[in-house]
Design a protein around this motif. Structure first.
Motif, mmCIF file in Angstrom:
data_model
loop_
_atom_site.group_PDB
_atom_site.id
_atom_site.type_symbol
_atom_site.label_atom_id
_atom_site.label_comp_id
_atom_site.label_asym_id
_atom_site.label_seq_id
_atom_site.Cartn_x
_atom_site.Cartn_y
_atom_site.Cartn_z
ATOM 1 N N LEU A 2 35.479 33.764 43.100
ATOM 2 C CA LEU A 2 35.614 34.966 42.287
ATOM 3 C C LEU A 2 37.027 35.532 42.273
ATOM 4 O O LEU A 2 37.319 36.427 41.498
ATOM 5 N N TYR A 3 37.886 35.016 43.137
ATOM 6 C CA TYR A 3 39.250 35.543 43.256
ATOM 7 C C TYR A 3 40.159 34.450 43.784
ATOM 8 O O TYR A 3 39.704 33.425 44.289
ATOM 9 N N LYS A 4 41.461 34.703 43.658
ATOM 10 C CA LYS A 4 42.439 33.821 44.282
ATOM 11 C C LYS A 4 43.492 34.693 44.937
ATOM 12 O O LYS A 4 43.697 35.851 44.555
ATOM 13 N N ARG A 6 47.497 35.201 45.876
ATOM 14 C CA ARG A 6 48.834 34.783 45.460
ATOM 15 C C ARG A 6 49.834 35.863 45.858
ATOM 16 O O ARG A 6 49.449 36.973 46.230
ATOM 17 N N SER A 50 41.168 38.655 40.451
ATOM 18 C CA SER A 50 39.980 38.059 39.839
ATOM 19 C C SER A 50 40.404 36.997 38.837
ATOM 20 O O SER A 50 41.602 36.816 38.571
ATOM 21 N N LYS A 51 39.437 36.320 38.253
ATOM 22 C CA LYS A 51 39.738 35.282 37.260
ATOM 23 C C LYS A 51 40.562 35.830 36.101
ATOM 24 O O LYS A 51 41.370 35.117 35.526
ATOM 25 N N CYS A 52 40.366 37.105 35.760
ATOM 26 C CA CYS A 52 41.129 37.700 34.653
ATOM 27 C C CYS A 52 42.396 38.401 35.151
ATOM 28 O O CYS A 52 42.981 39.213 34.446
ATOM 29 N N GLU A 53 42.818 38.064 36.402
ATOM 30 C CA GLU A 53 44.063 38.558 37.008
ATOM 31 C C GLU A 53 44.030 40.048 37.354
ATOM 32 O O GLU A 53 45.060 40.687 37.484
ATOM 33 N N HIS A 54 42.849 40.620 37.504
ATOM 34 C CA HIS A 54 42.709 42.014 37.940
ATOM 35 C C HIS A 54 42.864 42.057 39.464
ATOM 36 O O HIS A 54 42.210 41.291 40.184
#
Length: 158
Positions: A2-4, A6, A50-54
């Motif tokens: 659900l997240y990465k 970085r 999140s996947k949408c960079e939130h």
């Protein structure tokens, strides 16, 4: 996933501050601290997105600049925050483990935590140990437990 995790980018700073303010209220870091941390310690500022960079979490670390740090290579985890909706999903653990990798050159990593904060269990599970408690760390009635991850006796527990 659900997240990465970085390294933080300049465009993340506002979201990081908003998360900080939402979670810590009047005890939050000021917005300019995130900007200065981005300039001063870019490898010490990680985000979970999140996947949408939130931005759903962050961790902020800094080297220590004291006499003890000259011989022991000390660093501090100055802040870690995870969006309330993402808590309990491993985000904090992933952020902290990745920061410990970033801080490989440091022998001692320190942090403080409120004695009633559930995150203390996470820190202990990773290998941080209590070293002292101050009842008025941030002023009257604001206790904190100081914890330490010592590379000579600890290892990163995933």
């Amino acid at each position: 996933m659900l997240y990465k995790i970085r390294k933080a980018e300049k465009s993340d700073l506002i979201a990081m501050y908003q998360l900080e303010r939402e979670l810590f209220g009047e005890h939050c870091y000021p917005d300019f601290l995130f900007r200065q941390a981005y300039d001063c310690w870019p490898s010490g500022l990680l985000v979970a997105v999140s996947k949408c960079e939130h931005v759903v979490g962050y961790v902020l670390a800094s080297p220590s600049f004291n006499i003890q740090a000259e011989t022991q290579r000390e660093a501090w985890i100055l802040g870690i925050a995870v969006d309330k909706q993402m808590q309990g999903q491993g985000v904090g653990k992933a952020l902290l483990n990745e920061m410990l990798v970033q801080l490989t050159d440091y022998n001692r990593i320190l942090l403080t935590v409120h004695p009633e904060n559930n995150a203390m269990k996470l820190y202990q599970a990773i290998g941080f140990v209590d070293i002292e408690q101050e009842d008025d760390y941030f002023g009257c009635g604001s206790p904190r437990i100081k914890m330490c991850f010592n590379r000579s006796i600890s290892f990163i527990r995933k």
